[in-house]
Write a protein that holds these residues in place. Structure first.
Motif, PDB file in Angstrom:
ATOM      1  N   UNK A   1      16.103 -40.117  82.444  1.00  0.00           N
ATOM      2  CA  UNK A   1      16.757 -39.009  83.144  1.00  0.00           C
ATOM      3  C   UNK A   1      17.453 -39.542  84.385  1.00  0.00           C
ATOM      4  N   UNK A   2      18.639 -38.989  84.643  1.00  0.00           N
ATOM      5  CA  UNK A   2      19.464 -39.409  85.775  1.00  0.00           C
ATOM      6  C   UNK A   2      19.960 -38.164  86.497  1.00  0.00           C
TER       7      UNK A   2
ATOM      8  N   UNK B   1      26.071 -44.540  81.118  1.00  0.00           N
ATOM      9  CA  UNK B   1      25.593 -45.274  79.952  1.00  0.00           C
ATOM     10  C   UNK B   1      24.358 -46.072  80.349  1.00  0.00           C
ATOM     11  N   UNK B   2      23.275 -45.823  79.645  1.00  0.00           N
ATOM     12  CA  UNK B   2      22.012 -46.516  79.889  1.00  0.00           C
ATOM     13  C   UNK B   2      21.854 -47.607  78.835  1.00  0.00           C
ATOM     14  N   UNK B   3      21.576 -48.823  79.285  1.00  0.00           N
ATOM     15  CA  UNK B   3      21.400 -49.957  78.370  1.00  0.00           C
ATOM     16  C   UNK B   3      20.121 -50.694  78.751  1.00  0.00           C
ATOM     17  N   UNK B   4      19.218 -50.833  77.794  1.00  0.00           N
ATOM     18  CA  UNK B   4      18.034 -51.671  77.981  1.00  0.00           C
ATOM     19  C   UNK B   4      18.255 -52.911  77.120  1.00  0.00           C
TER      20      UNK B   4
ATOM     21  N   UNK C   1      16.434 -39.328  75.055  1.00  0.00           N
ATOM     22  CA  UNK C   1      15.502 -40.272  74.444  1.00  0.00           C
ATOM     23  C   UNK C   1      16.207 -41.282  73.548  1.00  0.00           C
ATOM     24  N   UNK C   2      15.658 -42.484  73.560  1.00  0.00           N
ATOM     25  CA  UNK C   2      16.028 -43.525  72.600  1.00  0.00           C
ATOM     26  C   UNK C   2      14.813 -43.732  71.702  1.00  0.00           C
TER      27      UNK C   2
ATOM     28  N   UNK D   1      14.815 -42.054  86.354  1.00  0.00           N
ATOM     29  CA  UNK D   1      13.435 -42.111  85.872  1.00  0.00           C
ATOM     30  C   UNK D   1      13.448 -42.626  84.441  1.00  0.00           C
ATOM     31  N   UNK D   2      12.519 -43.518  84.137  1.00  0.00           N
ATOM     32  CA  UNK D   2      12.386 -44.067  82.785  1.00  0.00           C
ATOM     33  C   UNK D   2      10.904 -44.077  82.431  1.00  0.00           C
TER      34      UNK D   2
END
Length: 578
Positions: free
Chosen positions: A81-82, A92-95, A122-123, A154-155
């Motif tokens: 969440x952002x 864009x969220x990248x892990x 969610x991923x 938050x992750x």
């Protein structure tokens, strides 16, 4: 008219833990016009985040987080969440997983587009196609389409069947005006010391004269963990507090020279260029290497060399020794404090201030938790940087209030400045073989050095770069370098004949697959192999080639290893003592 669509079956409630919880993020400007917040999770950081933020103590879970295989076994899905000022924006969220063979290009990238309204996205790991090169969880990137935006991230990890997580812990807000907070700050004062030079700078500032504060250190001084890094870092906040308290005009200047992952072994070489650049003459220099010097080959000699180098400058600046702390409650202040004691220098310990807090209960006067102080296992967050600045300001205010004549000035019949000068003359605590070290590179030459570049005729522009002073733009470190490029260079060697007492090589570390090793010879004898992949990330690495009492001529040969002739290697420069 159609009715509302039938809802999906509710997801099974799963245990979870946070690795990042409502942390500030900032999109640093990139060359492509986007902004990125990088959050590194390798080298034990992810495990530490699970411990500090998620309250995880289960050793099996912590071990699984150390590899991609274990991570995939443990984690069912990732919740992200952002929040930003504009809830209609998205990031864009990248892990990114790091690869075994190709560190940055071989691993899987877990991606999601996340709206900035605070809603969780969610991923699902079962939907991902993993690569064969996957090795360890590497880094999180939050990509803003517009640079220099702030937000909160938050992750959390939702767990697969068979794994459980402890209840979520909620921290109370830190009350910076409380008596308990002020008491915590006071515990940071390890040694008030000889306050004369600091008092002189304060008096100068109160008189409206220009005063310069300089801060040199590692990534904490660079501002890592602070968002934005230029104005929320402890160095900038300390400078602002000093100006607000002691300046009558806008007469205080600021120099920030922190370089991540580097010890005083490199700091002493780059001090002249990074701190004394453009003729600057700082009045107070804060030195912060207490969590960076574990790899110092000399175990304190380089640190004391830097301290003496600053103290002996012609305009006689004050030196403050600042001891930061890692999330495992560790630093090197016990190794380095004898240097401060030898010259009776002001010393500030962040470890002494905050680590007792982490085990206190609320009824015992707890001010903050470890999660509130740290951004990751190595760096403080905005609250942590604020506390560091408050600790330095507490020292400065105590210095101003200190008596101008101390007892030992009467017993020894000397002024405070004379006492310090005598201490500098009498000897060292650990050693100072490199007090007179200078930088040698393509720009700053040395009359007694003859260089034959051989195949090192190129200049590397892909360098470790840092935010200096109040800048958000990056300044490259050691830009006047010698690079070997196996795709273009005809020779595979570099030679230098130099007349000096001591010599250090500074070379570029890297995690890229196209860099290779170089063998270093001194006077025809093998000395060491410089391997950029040992540290395996892009940064500056200083190593000692020799230390001698007498100055004499030496021949240095740097030769690319036979198996790496098609690769690259960069000599960033040398540190030498005449």
């Amino acid at each position: 008219m159609r009715g509302p669509a039938a809802p999906k079956d509710p997801e099974k409630a799963r245990p979870y833990f946070y690795i990042i919880k409502e942390k500030d993020i900032f999109g640093s400007r990139q060359e492509d016009g986007t902004g990125i917040q990088f959050i590194y999770e390798n080298d034990g950081r992810l495990i530490n985040s699970a411990q500090i933020v998620g309250n995880i103590t289960d050793e099996k879970i912590l071990k699984l987080l150390g590899t991609v295989d274990g991570f995939a076994e443990l984690v069912h899905s990732i919740g992200i969440s952002v929040e930003t000022d504009d809830p209609n924006d998205s990031v864009n969220f990248i892990f990114q997983m790091y690869g075994k063979k190709d560190l940055y290009g071989g691993g899987t990238n877990l991606k999601a587009e996340v709206t900035c309204d605070g809603m969780e996205h969610k991923i699902y790991l079962a939907d991902e196609k993993w690569t064969k090169d996957d090795d360890v969880p590497g880094q999180i990137k939050v990509v803003f389409q517009t640079p220099e935006q702030m937000g909160k991230l938050s992750v959390r990890f939702y767990l697969n069947d068979g794994y459980d997580a402890p209840p979520e812990i909620k921290d109370e807000a830190v009350d910076a005006g409380s008596e308990a907070y002020c008491e915590m700050i006071s515990h940071s004062l390890m040694n008030l010391g000889n306050t004369y030079r600091i008092r002189k700078a304060i008096e100068k500032s109160r008189a409206g004269k220009e005063v310069t504060l300089a801060y040199i250190g590692g990534s904490i001084t660079q501002g890592a963990g602070a968002t934005p890094i230029n104005t929320e870092c402890y160095a900038y906040k300390s400078y602002q507090l000093f100006q607000k308290r002691f300046a009558v005009l806008d007469n205080v200047k600021f120099i920030k020279a922190g370089v991540g992952g580097t010890p005083s072994e490199l700091g002493m070489i780059r001090f002249d260029r990074d701190v004394l650049r453009n003729g600057e003459k700082p009045d107070i220099v804060v030195i912060e290497f207490a969590v960076n010097d574990e790899g110092d080959e000399t175990k304190g000699n380089c640190y004391e060399s830097l301290v003496r180098k600053v103290l002996n400058l012609p305009w006689k600046p004050a030196v403050v020794l600042l001891f930061s702390v890692f999330a495992n409650d560790w630093n090197l202040q016990e190794r380095l404090r004898p240097v401060g004691e030898r010259y009776d220098l002001p010393m500030v310990s962040i470890m002494d201030a905050v680590t007792p807090q982490f085990t206190k209960k609320k009824e015992e006067g707890k001010v903050l938790s470890k999660n509130q102080f740290f951004y990751d296992m190595f760096h403080p967050d905005n609250i942590g940087h604020t506390i560091m600045a408050d600790c330095l300001q507490y020292l400065f205010e105590r210095c101003e209030a200190a008596e101008h004549a101390r007892l030992d000035t009467f017993t020894k019949g000397m002024t405070e400045e004379e006492i310090l000068e005598q201490q500098l003359f009498e000897g060292t605590a650990i050693g100072a073989d490199f007090e007179q070290v200078k930088l040698l590179d393509k720009r700053d030459i040395y009359a007694h050095a003859n260089i034959v570049e051989g195949g090192f005729v190129w200049t590397d522009t892909k360098l470790q770069s840092v935010e200096m002073d109040t800048d958000l733009t990056l300044t490259p470190e050691f830009p006047y370098n010698w690079m070997y490029d196996g795709t273009k260079s005809k020779e595979n060697w570099f030679e230098m004949t130099i007349r000096c007492r001591s010599l250090l090589l500074v070379f570029k570390d890297s995690g890229e697959v196209n860099v290779g090793k170089a063998k270093v010879y001194v006077d025809g004898d093998y000395c060491l192999t410089a391997d950029p992949h040992i540290n395996n990330w892009q940064h500056c690495n200083a190593v000692i080639l020799f230390v001698e009492k007498e100055r004499k001529e030496h021949k240095i040969r740097i030769e690319i290893a036979e198996e790496n002739l098609e690769k690259q290697f960069t000599i960033l420069g040398f540190g030498f003592v005449e």
